[in-house]
Design a protein around this motif. Structure first.
Motif, PDB file in Angstrom:
ATOM      1  N   LYS A 168     -27.140 -11.705  -4.329  1.00 39.27           N
ATOM      2  CA  LYS A 168     -25.997 -11.480  -3.444  1.00 39.27           C
ATOM      3  C   LYS A 168     -25.874 -12.622  -2.436  1.00 39.27           C
ATOM      4  O   LYS A 168     -24.795 -13.160  -2.209  1.00 39.27           O
ATOM      5  CB  LYS A 168     -26.239 -10.147  -2.710  1.00 39.27           C
ATOM      6  CG  LYS A 168     -24.965  -9.469  -2.240  1.00 39.27           C
ATOM      7  CD  LYS A 168     -25.285  -8.232  -1.448  1.00 39.27           C
ATOM      8  CE  LYS A 168     -25.400  -6.999  -2.291  1.00 39.27           C
ATOM      9  NZ  LYS A 168     -25.604  -5.779  -1.487  1.00 39.27           N
ATOM     10  N   TYR A 196     -30.180  -2.079   2.288  1.00 41.21           N
ATOM     11  CA  TYR A 196     -31.244  -2.798   1.559  1.00 41.21           C
ATOM     12  C   TYR A 196     -32.619  -2.268   1.995  1.00 41.21           C
ATOM     13  O   TYR A 196     -33.478  -1.950   1.158  1.00 41.21           O
ATOM     14  CB  TYR A 196     -31.099  -4.292   1.851  1.00 41.21           C
ATOM     15  CG  TYR A 196     -32.183  -5.201   1.311  1.00 41.21           C
ATOM     16  CD1 TYR A 196     -32.711  -5.034   0.037  1.00 41.21           C
ATOM     17  CD2 TYR A 196     -32.655  -6.267   2.075  1.00 41.21           C
ATOM     18  CE1 TYR A 196     -33.675  -5.890  -0.458  1.00 41.21           C
ATOM     19  CE2 TYR A 196     -33.623  -7.134   1.591  1.00 41.21           C
ATOM     20  CZ  TYR A 196     -34.132  -6.933   0.336  1.00 41.21           C
ATOM     21  OH  TYR A 196     -35.102  -7.779  -0.156  1.00 41.21           O
ATOM     22  N   ASN A 244     -30.799  -8.744  -3.844  1.00 42.89           N
ATOM     23  CA  ASN A 244     -30.492  -9.328  -2.535  1.00 42.89           C
ATOM     24  C   ASN A 244     -30.410 -10.855  -2.616  1.00 42.89           C
ATOM     25  O   ASN A 244     -29.512 -11.466  -2.025  1.00 42.89           O
ATOM     26  CB  ASN A 244     -31.562  -8.899  -1.524  1.00 42.89           C
ATOM     27  CG  ASN A 244     -31.163  -9.248  -0.106  1.00 42.89           C
ATOM     28  OD1 ASN A 244     -30.028  -8.999   0.287  1.00 42.89           O
ATOM     29  ND2 ASN A 244     -32.061  -9.861   0.626  1.00 42.89           N
ATOM     30  N   ARG A 269     -39.046  -1.247  -9.005  1.00 41.81           N
ATOM     31  CA  ARG A 269     -37.854  -0.873  -8.247  1.00 41.81           C
ATOM     32  C   ARG A 269     -37.678  -1.820  -7.062  1.00 41.81           C
ATOM     33  O   ARG A 269     -36.581  -2.342  -6.812  1.00 41.81           O
ATOM     34  CB  ARG A 269     -38.016   0.574  -7.760  1.00 41.81           C
ATOM     35  CG  ARG A 269     -36.887   1.099  -6.930  1.00 41.81           C
ATOM     36  CD  ARG A 269     -37.185   2.518  -6.445  1.00 41.81           C
ATOM     37  NE  ARG A 269     -38.445   2.595  -5.712  1.00 41.81           N
ATOM     38  CZ  ARG A 269     -38.596   2.211  -4.457  1.00 41.81           C
ATOM     39  NH1 ARG A 269     -37.588   1.696  -3.784  1.00 41.81           N
ATOM     40  NH2 ARG A 269     -39.775   2.310  -3.850  1.00 41.81           N
ATOM     41  N   VAL A 270     -38.786  -2.071  -6.348  1.00 40.32           N
ATOM     42  CA  VAL A 270     -38.729  -2.944  -5.177  1.00 40.32           C
ATOM     43  C   VAL A 270     -38.374  -4.366  -5.597  1.00 40.32           C
ATOM     44  O   VAL A 270     -37.535  -5.021  -4.958  1.00 40.32           O
ATOM     45  CB  VAL A 270     -40.086  -2.900  -4.429  1.00 40.32           C
ATOM     46  CG1 VAL A 270     -40.146  -3.968  -3.348  1.00 40.32           C
ATOM     47  CG2 VAL A 270     -40.304  -1.522  -3.823  1.00 40.32           C
ATOM     48  N   TYR A 311     -25.821 -13.803   5.033  1.00 40.62           N
ATOM     49  CA  TYR A 311     -24.642 -13.372   4.281  1.00 40.62           C
ATOM     50  C   TYR A 311     -24.635 -11.884   3.954  1.00 40.62           C
ATOM     51  O   TYR A 311     -23.864 -11.440   3.118  1.00 40.62           O
ATOM     52  CB  TYR A 311     -24.504 -14.211   3.002  1.00 40.62           C
ATOM     53  CG  TYR A 311     -24.182 -15.641   3.323  1.00 40.62           C
ATOM     54  CD1 TYR A 311     -22.882 -16.024   3.634  1.00 40.62           C
ATOM     55  CD2 TYR A 311     -25.180 -16.603   3.385  1.00 40.62           C
ATOM     56  CE1 TYR A 311     -22.584 -17.327   3.978  1.00 40.62           C
ATOM     57  CE2 TYR A 311     -24.892 -17.912   3.720  1.00 40.62           C
ATOM     58  CZ  TYR A 311     -23.586 -18.271   4.016  1.00 40.62           C
ATOM     59  OH  TYR A 311     -23.297 -19.561   4.362  1.00 40.62           O
ATOM     60  N   LEU A 312     -25.501 -11.120   4.618  1.00 42.09           N
ATOM     61  CA  LEU A 312     -25.411  -9.663   4.489  1.00 42.09           C
ATOM     62  C   LEU A 312     -24.720  -9.131   5.738  1.00 42.09           C
ATOM     63  O   LEU A 312     -24.827  -9.712   6.809  1.00 42.09           O
ATOM     64  CB  LEU A 312     -26.794  -9.023   4.391  1.00 42.09           C
ATOM     65  CG  LEU A 312     -27.611  -9.227   3.120  1.00 42.09           C
ATOM     66  CD1 LEU A 312     -28.828  -8.293   3.141  1.00 42.09           C
ATOM     67  CD2 LEU A 312     -26.793  -8.946   1.877  1.00 42.09           C
ATOM     68  N   ALA A 353     -33.197   1.032   0.591  1.00 42.33           N
ATOM     69  CA  ALA A 353     -33.556   0.949  -0.831  1.00 42.33           C
ATOM     70  C   ALA A 353     -35.045   0.641  -0.986  1.00 42.33           C
ATOM     71  O   ALA A 353     -35.708   1.193  -1.865  1.00 42.33           O
ATOM     72  CB  ALA A 353     -32.720  -0.131  -1.512  1.00 42.33           C
ATOM     73  N   LEU A 354     -35.575  -0.227  -0.114  1.00 48.33           N
ATOM     74  CA  LEU A 354     -37.006  -0.563  -0.195  1.00 48.33           C
ATOM     75  C   LEU A 354     -37.874   0.664   0.081  1.00 48.33           C
ATOM     76  O   LEU A 354     -38.996   0.769  -0.410  1.00 48.33           O
ATOM     77  CB  LEU A 354     -37.353  -1.686   0.787  1.00 48.33           C
ATOM     78  CG  LEU A 354     -36.713  -3.050   0.506  1.00 48.33           C
ATOM     79  CD1 LEU A 354     -37.059  -4.048   1.604  1.00 48.33           C
ATOM     80  CD2 LEU A 354     -37.156  -3.593  -0.849  1.00 48.33           C
ATOM     81  N   HIS A 401     -34.704  -4.620  -6.132  1.00 51.82           N
ATOM     82  CA  HIS A 401     -33.897  -4.672  -4.901  1.00 51.82           C
ATOM     83  C   HIS A 401     -33.954  -6.056  -4.264  1.00 51.82           C
ATOM     84  O   HIS A 401     -32.944  -6.569  -3.776  1.00 51.82           O
ATOM     85  CB  HIS A 401     -34.384  -3.618  -3.905  1.00 51.82           C
ATOM     86  CG  HIS A 401     -34.038  -2.212  -4.308  1.00 51.82           C
ATOM     87  ND1 HIS A 401     -32.747  -1.822  -4.590  1.00 51.82           N
ATOM     88  CD2 HIS A 401     -34.812  -1.119  -4.486  1.00 51.82           C
ATOM     89  CE1 HIS A 401     -32.747  -0.542  -4.920  1.00 51.82           C
ATOM     90  NE2 HIS A 401     -33.983  -0.092  -4.879  1.00 51.82           N
ATOM     91  N   VAL A 402     -35.155  -6.662  -4.239  1.00 50.75           N
ATOM     92  CA  VAL A 402     -35.295  -8.008  -3.661  1.00 50.75           C
ATOM     93  C   VAL A 402     -34.458  -8.993  -4.488  1.00 50.75           C
ATOM     94  O   VAL A 402     -33.738  -9.841  -3.935  1.00 50.75           O
ATOM     95  CB  VAL A 402     -36.772  -8.448  -3.613  1.00 50.75           C
ATOM     96  CG1 VAL A 402     -36.904  -9.886  -3.116  1.00 50.75           C
ATOM     97  CG2 VAL A 402     -37.581  -7.514  -2.710  1.00 50.75           C
TER      98      VAL A 402
END
Lengths: 261, 318
Positions: free
Chosen positions: A13, B104, A10, A2-3, B95-96, B107-108, A6-7
Motif C-alpha cells: 500500500k 493495521y 502495508n 497472518r501477521v 502514506y497511511l 489487524a496485527l 498484514h505487514v
C-alpha cells in the motif's frame, strides 16, 4: 503467516501510494515510442529489436524498484522510528522481515505483470502491422519468469544489507553484487588469465559464493526463439529460491540481535 | 503480581567509532509498578528513561538484569497482547491515514475487519482526531501525531500502558485532554507507566513516582513520602507598598525575600516563625493592600532538582 501478510499488504500500500507504479508510465512511453520508431526505421524488418528492448526494460525498471525500495525497507522504519511502535505489538522480528520482503515482492510482481501485459499489447500491435513476424511469442514469458526470480534475489540482497547499513551503502553493495553476478563466469575461469594459483582459488571461491545473476538471463535465447531446457529453468529457479532463503535467514539473524537505540 | 517489575536492569553501550568506550545508559534499575496505579518515571533529558522503556518493550536488550510485565518476561511475545506503548516523538507511515494505521495495528492484534474499524473510530474520537483521520499521516502536526500515537497504543485495550513523554508536542488543551484520558484509563483498572520531565504532569496524575538521574534510580515512592508537604513558610502578595517599607519589613525579620512583581506589587516570602496575620497587620499600617496569601510547600520540583543534582555525572566505565 497472518501477521506477515498484514505487514506485506502495508508495504504494498505504501509503495503504491508513494508513486512507485509511476515507473510504469515511463516504461509504457519508452516501449510505445521505441516501437513506433522501429516501425518507421526498419519497416518491420526486425520485431526482435522490440522484444529485446521490452525484456531489457522490464528487467531494468524492476531492478530500480527492487534496489531503491529494498534498501530503505528496514532502514526507513528504524530511522523514522515507526519500528518502535510496530515491534511493541505481538509481532516477532522475523515476521517483520519476512512481511517486508513479501510486500516488496508483491509490489514487484504487480509491476512486472503490468509491464509484461503492456509489452504483449505492443507486440500484438506489431503483429497486426507485420503479419507472420511471430511477434506474440509466449516463449518470452520464460525470460520474464527468470527476470522475476532475479528481481526477487536482488530484493533479498537489498533487504539483507538494509538490516544493518545505510541506504547509500546498501545501494552500492547491492548494485556491486548485481554487476559482479552478471560477470560471474569470468571468476570461474580466472586461472586462464592469472598465474597465481591462490588468486585463481579465491576467484573460484567467490564464483560459488556470490550470486550468479548471469544464470537468470535467458533474454537472448527467448528473443531468438532458441530452446531452453526445462531442467535448466528448474535448476535456476531452485538456485534462486535457496539463495533467497539464505539471505532472508541472514537478515532475520542480524535483525533479531539489533538494538534500536 | 506486579504490573511491571525490573531487577538490576542494566544497559551499557559502546560509544565512539575508532576507540569505542563503554557508556552507562542504565545501571541496576530495580523497580516495581503495582497493578492499577499511575506511575511517573521522572528524570532530566538523558537520564535513562527512554532506555528503560525500550528495555521493557524489548526494542533493546539488557546488558544484565531482568524485566517482567504482568509476571511474564518482556521477551514473551504473548505479553505484548496485554501492553500498549507510545514511543517518544512517535512517527508512522507517511502514506497511511490515521484510520488505516489503527486498522493495521488492529489487524496485527488479530481483530476482524469490522472490529478494527469500530476500534479505530472509537479511539480516534477519544484522542480528539476528527475529520483529519482520513488524511495521510505525513500531513499531521507533531501534536496530532502524538494523539494518533496514544490511540495506537490503546487498540488492544491494554492492561499495562507504557507512555514515553505522552505530553510532548501537545498544546495546553491537548495536555489537559491527555491527563483526563490517563485518569479515565486508571479508573478502568489500567496500569499507566509514563516517563516525563514535566513535573506538573506527575503531580497531577501519579500515585507513585521514581526519579532517575545519570542512569541510576535516585528515588522512588509515593509523592507524599518523597515531598515534604508541610508548610515551610508563606507567600504574601501585597500592593501599594513602597521600596522603603519593604526594606523595613526585611530589617525587622518579617520578610525573608521580596520580589517586585510589577504594578507596584511585591511577592513577600515570610518565614514560618512569623504569623502571617502579624506581618499583614504591620504592612497594612504602612499602606499595603492584600492581594493574596498562600502557604509555601516543598514541591516535587524542589525535590527533583535536589535528587538530580546529587546524582553522579560520570557515566563511563573503568
Amino acid at each position: 503467516m497472518r501477521v506477515i501478510g498484514h505487514v506485506a499488504v502495508n508495504v504494498f500500500k505504501e509503495s503504491v501510494r508513494d508513486r512507485v507504479l509511476y515507473n510504469l508510465v515511463a516504461f509504457a512511453a519508452l516501449l510505445i515510442g521505441a516501437s513506433y520508431l522501429i516501425g518507421q526505421l526498419t519497416a518491420g524488418q526486425d520485431v526482435k529489436i522490440i522484444k529485446d528492448l521490452g525484456l531489457a526494460a522490464i528487467a531494468t525498471f524492476g531492478l530500480l524498484i527492487a534496489v531503491f525500495i529494498g534498501i530503505g525497507l528496514v532502514w526507513n522504519e528504524v530511522e523514522r522510528r515507526s519500528i518502535y511502535s510496530l515491534l511493541s505489538k505481538p509481532i516477532r522480528r522475523y515476521e517483520f522481515i519476512l512481511g517486508k520482503y513479501a510486500g516488496l515482492a508483491l509490489t514487484l510482481l504487480v509491476n512486472v505483470a503490468i509491464m509484461t501485459a503492456a509489452f504483449y499489447a505492443v507486440l500484438a500491435y506489431l503483429a497486426t502491422q507485420f503479419p507472420g513476424s511471430g511477434a506474440v511469442d509466449p516463449g518470452l514469458l520464460r525470460a520474464v519468469a527468470l527476470i522475476v526470480l532475479e528481481l526477487l534475489l536482488v530484493t533479498a540482497i537489498a533487504l539483507f544489507f538494509s538490516t544493518f547499513s545505510s541506504p547509500f551503502l546498501s545501494a552500492a553493495l547491492t548494485f556491486g553484487l548485481w554487476v559482479i553476478g552478471h560477470f560471474n563466469a569470468d571468476l570461474r575461469n580466472f586461472e586462464a588469465v592469472v598465474q597465481s594459483p591462490a588468486a585463481a582459488r579465491l576467484a573460484r571461491g567467490l564464483y560459488y559464493v556470490l550470486p550468479n545473476f548471469a544464470a537468470f538471463d535467458i533474454k537472448t535465447q527467448a528473443v531468438q526463439a532458441l530452446p531452453v531446457p526445462g531442467s535448466y529453468l528448474v535448476a535456476t529457479a531452485l538456485y534462486g529460491v535457496v539463495y533467497i532463503a539464505l539471505l532472508l535467514a541472514g537478515a532475520v539473524m542480524v535483525f533479531a540481535r539489533r538494538d534500536f537505540k | 503480581m506486579d504490573a511491571i517489575r525490573t531487577e538490576g536492569l542494566t544497559k551499557h553501550y559502546r560509544v565512539g567509532f575508532w576507540r569505542p568506550r563503554p557508556y552507562v545508559a542504565l545501571e541496576g534499575l530495580t523497580l516495581e509498578v503495582r497493578q492499577g496505579e499511575v506511575f511517573g518515571f521522572l528524570g532530566p533529558n538523558g537520564a535513562g528513561k527512554t532506555t528503560t522503556l525500550k528495555l521493557l518493550m524489548q526494542l533493546i536488550y539488557p546488558t544484565s538484569g531482568h524485566a517482567e510485565i504482568l509476571g511474564r518476561p518482556v521477551g514473551d511475545a504473548a505479553v505484548r497482547r496485554r501492553v500498549g506503548y507510545l514511543p517518544e516523538n512517535p512517527s508512522f507511515y507517511d502514506y497511511l491515514t490515521a484510520e488505516e494505521l489503527l486498522e493495521y495495528v488492529g489487524a496485527l492484534f488479530g481483530y476482524g475487519p469490522s472490529a478494527r474499524r469500530a476500534r479505530a473510530a472509537r479511539l480516534l474520537d477519544e484522542v480528539g482526531i476528527g475529520a483529519e483521520r482520513r488524511l495521510h499521516l505525513r500531513k499531521f502536526s507533531k501534536g496530532m501525531l502524538q494523539r494518533v500515537g496514544i490511540a495506537q497504543a490503546l487498540v488492544n485495550d491494554p492492561e499495562v500502558i507504557v507512555f514515553d513523554e505522552p505530553m510532548s508536542g501537545l498544546d495546553p488543551l491537548g495536555r489537559r485532554e491527555i491527563r483526563e484520558l490517563v485518569l479515565r484509563l486508571r479508573d478502568r483498572g489500567c496500569t499507566v507507566f509514563f516517563s516525563s520531565h514535566v513535573l506538573a504532569d506527575a503531580e497531577a496524575l501519579c500515585s507513585r513516582v521514581a526519579i532517575v538521574a545519570g542512569g541510576r534510580l535516585a528515588a522512588v515512592g509515593q509523592l507524599a513520602d518523597l515531598v515534604a508537604f508541610q508548610v515551610r513558610g508563606w507567600e504574601l502578595v501585597v500592593a501599594g507598598l513602597g521600596p522603603e517599607a519593604v526594606e523595613r519589613a526585611k530589617g525587622a525579620g518579617l520578610v525573608m525575600r521580596a520580589t517586585a512583581v510589577g504594578d507596584g506589587r511585591y511577592a513577600l516570602e515570610l518565614p514560618l516563625s512569623v504569623a502571617p496575620e502579624r506581618a499583614l497587620a504591620e504592612l497594612t499600617t504602612g499602606g499595603a493592600r492584600l492581594v493574596s496569601l498562600n502557604p509555601l510547600r516543598e514541591t516535587l520540583e524542589d525535590f527533583f532538582v535536589r535528587q538530580v543534582g546529587a546524582a553522579p555525572r560520570d557515566r563511563g566505565l573503568d
